[in-house]
Design an enzyme around this catalytic site. Structure first.
Site, PDB file in Angstrom:
ATOM      1  N   ALA A  63       0.867  -1.173   0.000  1.00  0.00           N
ATOM      2  CA  ALA A  63       0.000   0.000   0.000  1.00  0.00           C
ATOM      3  C   ALA A  63       0.908   1.228   0.000  1.00  0.00           C
ATOM      4  O   ALA A  63       2.054   1.165   0.436  1.00  0.00           O
ATOM      5  CB  ALA A  63      -0.869  -0.022   1.244  1.00  0.00           C
ATOM      6  N   GLY A 108       0.574  -5.073   0.665  1.00  0.00           N
ATOM      7  CA  GLY A 108      -0.579  -5.108  -0.243  1.00  0.00           C
ATOM      8  C   GLY A 108      -0.224  -5.673  -1.617  1.00  0.00           C
ATOM      9  O   GLY A 108      -1.082  -6.208  -2.313  1.00  0.00           O
ATOM     10  N   GLU A 111      -0.433  -9.289  -1.293  1.00  0.00           N
ATOM     11  CA  GLU A 111      -1.870  -9.614  -1.253  1.00  0.00           C
ATOM     12  C   GLU A 111      -2.486  -9.523  -2.649  1.00  0.00           C
ATOM     13  O   GLU A 111      -3.358 -10.311  -2.999  1.00  0.00           O
ATOM     14  CB  GLU A 111      -2.577  -8.686  -0.258  1.00  0.00           C
ATOM     15  N   GLU A 131       4.215  -5.457   7.188  1.00  0.00           N
ATOM     16  CA  GLU A 131       3.370  -4.461   7.867  1.00  0.00           C
ATOM     17  C   GLU A 131       3.757  -4.241   9.327  1.00  0.00           C
ATOM     18  O   GLU A 131       3.692  -3.122   9.829  1.00  0.00           O
ATOM     19  CB  GLU A 131       1.887  -4.882   7.795  1.00  0.00           C
TER      20      GLU A 131
END
Ligand code: DAK
Length: 253
Positions: A63, A108, A111, A131
């Site tokens: 992200a 992310g 993911e 994270e």
């Protein structure tokens, strides 16, 4: 279609999404989710097999930390729920989605590649869920999905240590299906898409949806779903596929 965050082109029944923010290693910002949703709205009307890859040395390095840094908890929740829904759309997308992981697939980004159906990796790819180093936890499904790919022990190892693993290790763990030389990655992904493209379109859609649904169903319910769909193939393209085999010709879907 080009957007602010990726290029999209369609070639021979395969659509290629190339993330195009190499200056931030293709970090996933809010705009990316908007762009991807818009593209999926279009593609779902007339789906093609998809490949997702990145420009530069990132597939997606997570992200967008710079964008997230000032978010309130409520905004973070909105971002997470929106992101999860978008990734779910890739899982529910009727045709297969191939991740061609060219570089960093972190947070992310890891993911995102798990939301794809299969993962081909360049030798230079790196995977990780860093994270916790930022005082966060994953927001787009890794706490649920990673263990399905690599087993609980390996998932907890990656989630708690935040280490990046290389393509070889990812292959051994089952996170990726194949490793390629960096320059051969996209061609190999197209080749794999080409193999999928020879399938009967209805059976391709059915085999993905049944396999995805079955992984969350008890065994007997999974088998029931398989039988129902197996039967359904006999009402349509299965007839043509088997007839073509018997008649020694190519099927006409
Ligand atoms: N976001 C924003 N910018 C990033 C970025 C990221 N994730 N990753 C890299 N960049 C930027 C760098 O800041 C740098 O920009 P400038 O400094 O040049 O302006 C540029 O990309 C190139 O990166 P580096 O100079 O750092 O390149 P290196 O080769 O030295 O290092 C690296 C590559 C991948 C090891 C390093 O960039 C790195 O550690 N990046 C961060 C990786 C990371 O921590 N990713 C996980 C992000 S957290 C949630 C929703 C989602 C999530 C969590 C919660 N909810 C809403 C609940 C997801 C979280 C994440 O994904």
């Amino acid at each position: 279609m080009d957007s602010k965050t990726f290029h999209f082109e369609s070639q021979n029944g395969t659509g290629i999404i190339t993330l195009s923010r190499p200056e931030v290693l293709n970090a996933l910002n809010i705009q990316f989710f908007k762009d991807l949703n818009k593209l999926l709205d279009e593609l779902e009307k007339d789906p093609v097999i998809l490949i997702i890859t990145g420009t530069g040395k990132g597939f997606a390095a997570g992200a967008d930390i710079k964008e997230m840094a000032d978010m309130s908890p409520d905004e973070a929740l909105k971002l997470s729920v929106g992101g999860q829904k978008t990734f779910q759309r890739l899982e529910d997308y009727p045709f297969p989605v191939i991740a061609a992981v060219n570089g960093y697939a972190l947070g992310g980004g890891c993911e995102l590649c798990m939301a794809c159906d299969i993962r081909l990796a360049s030798k230079e790819a790196k995977f990780g869920q860093p994270e916790v180093k930022l005082g966060l936890i994953p927001g787009y499904g890794a706490t649920h999905k990673l263990a399905k790919h690599v087993g609980l022990g390996n998932a907890l190892y990656m989630l708690t240590t935040a280490v990046n693993i290389g393509a070889e290790e990812a292959l051994q763990m089952g996170l990726v299906q194949e490793i390629c030389e960096p320059e051969a990655l996209l061609e190999r992904a197209k080749e794999v898409a080409g193999l999928m493209g020879k399938a009967g379109p209805d059976s391709l859609m059915a085999v993905k949806s049944v396999c995805m649904a079955s992984s969350d169903l008890p065994y007997d319910e999974g088998l029931k779903l398989e039988s129902e769909n197996f039967m359904r193939m006999f009402e349509g393209q299965g007839k043509e596929g088997m007839k073509a085999f018997v008649e020694k010709r190519k099927p006409e879907w």
